[in-house]
Design an enzyme around this catalytic site. Structure first.
Site, PDB file in Angstrom:
ATOM      1  N   TYR A 144       0.830  -1.210   0.000  1.00 23.26           N
ATOM      2  CA  TYR A 144       0.000   0.000   0.000  1.00 23.26           C
ATOM      3  C   TYR A 144       0.868   1.267   0.000  1.00 23.26           C
ATOM      4  CZ  TYR A 144      -2.916   3.729   1.879  1.00 23.26           C
ATOM      5  OH  TYR A 144      -3.552   4.929   2.068  1.00 23.26           O
ATOM      6  N   ARG A 271       1.480  -5.656  14.093  1.00 24.11           N
ATOM      7  CA  ARG A 271       0.977  -5.916  12.746  1.00 24.11           C
ATOM      8  C   ARG A 271       2.108  -5.785  11.713  1.00 24.11           C
ATOM      9  NH1 ARG A 271      -3.983  -2.178  10.860  1.00 24.11           N
ATOM     10  NH2 ARG A 271      -2.241  -0.955  10.060  1.00 24.11           N
TER      11      ARG A 271
END
Ligand code: UD2
Length: 314
Positions: A144, A271
């Protein structure tokens, strides 16, 4: 009559830009959205004042006629989320890179006035120094981040080689009313809001001491309009942040205080692809674009919480 285009205009940030344009007296606003993550309900009260077009930026022929001759194009359509791009990189690649190319191509071939592009603070990755300044070398840590950075480079190149006016705004964790909390990929504050109102513990990935420059959506919408008007900025990238830095633990503590409850968060593993700390240097945006964020974190959180409290929210 020349018009404005907002791609992703049924989304959380795009719809805020649409409302701001109409508030300023814009007479024709064309919204391009494929409703993958956008919702028509985000445009409910302005539906009669806009030209809503269900079209997909991955299909050039769908968007080219809509972009032709626009005074400005606000390009917000994207598939966001760092973890989504790691787990399923193809759709975000196609939308964020190929789709952005199509929007720029349509703007150039259709002689549109200026493209204001929604870039991302994720482009910086982890930096040694805070706040993050536009002159720092980017270090994307996820598909991303790389996709959004590629869009910036495309904007800059279209400005240099084709003379298309472009400005890229690196958003820093935008939050506020209408942010969709329904997916695990949703922005963390929307998930926190939902959790506190349901009196549930949120899951914090890592120790919760990671920090973000949470930026209220109306400040970002305002900055977009300023970026569309600013002089001598074509091809450039600016931080679209607030300039502050809040940890997730602080954000959850504030929500508990606002609601008068004590609900300890659950903690999970960090994460993948996460940036540790994020804070914008906004000197250049203030100087060149007139950026003037108005909402403190407390104020933005109060307003956002009130919105999620409404029965019609979500
Ligand atoms: C990145 C960009 C942001 C924007 C966004 C779009 C950075 C610093 N920011 O946001 O500018 O482009 O992507 O998607 O790269 N988290 C939890 N629990 C949850 C969900 C998230 O602890 O249930 C954590 C997450 O691990 C991260 C923080 O909250 O540390 C923010 O996550 P996010 O998904 O809201 O946004 P982020 O920072 O990836």
């Amino acid at each position: 009559m020349s018009h404005y285009v907002v791609t992703g205009g049924a989304g959380f940030i795009g719809s805020a830009i649409v409302r701001r344009l109409l508030g300023e007296g814009a007479r024709k606003v064309v919204v391009i959205d494929n409703l993958l993550t956008g919702r028509e309900s985000n445009l409910e009260e302005v539906r009669a004042s806009i030209d809503f077009q269900r079209a997909d930026i991955r299909r050039y022929e769908e968007i080219a006629p809509l972009v032709r001759g626009a005074a400005a194009v606000f390009h917000e359509a994207a598939i966001p989320s760092v973890p989504r791009s790691i787990e399923d990189p193809v759709p975000s690649h196609e939308v964020n890179i190929d789709g952005t190319f199509n929007v720029l191509r349509a703007a150039r071939e259709g002689q549109a006035g200026r493209v204001v592009y929604a870039a991302s603070s994720s482009a910086y990755g982890d930096t040694q120094v805070l706040p993050k300044v536009e002159t720092m070398a980017p270090h994307p840590k996820s598909p991303y981040a790389l996709q959004k950075l590629t869009g910036e480079y495309y904007c800059s190149v279209f400005s240099q080689v084709y003379g298309l006016e472009t400005v890229a705004l690196r958003y820093f964790n935008v939050y506020g009313p209408r942010q969709d909390p329904s997916s695990p990929y949703s922005g963390v504050l929307s998930l926190f809001m939902k959790a506190i109102l349901e009196r549930r513990a949120p899951t914090i990935f890592g120790d919760g001491e990671q920090s973000r420059d949470f930026t209220y959506v109306d400040d970002v919408a305002e900055l977009n309009l300023k970026a569309a008007r600013a002089k001598n900025v074509s091809g450039r990238t600016y931080n679209g942040g607030n300039g502050g830095r809040i940890t997730l633990n602080e954000a959850w503590a504030l929500l508990q205080k606002l609601e008068g409850v004590t609900i300890p968060a659950k903690y999970g593993p960090p994460r993948p692809g996460d940036v540790r700390d994020s804070q914008a240097d906004i000197v250049a945006a203030v100087r060149d674009l007139g950026h003037a964020p108005r909402f403190s974190f407390d104020e933005g959180m109060r307003r956002t919480l009130e919105w999620y409290r409404q029965p019609t929210a979500e």
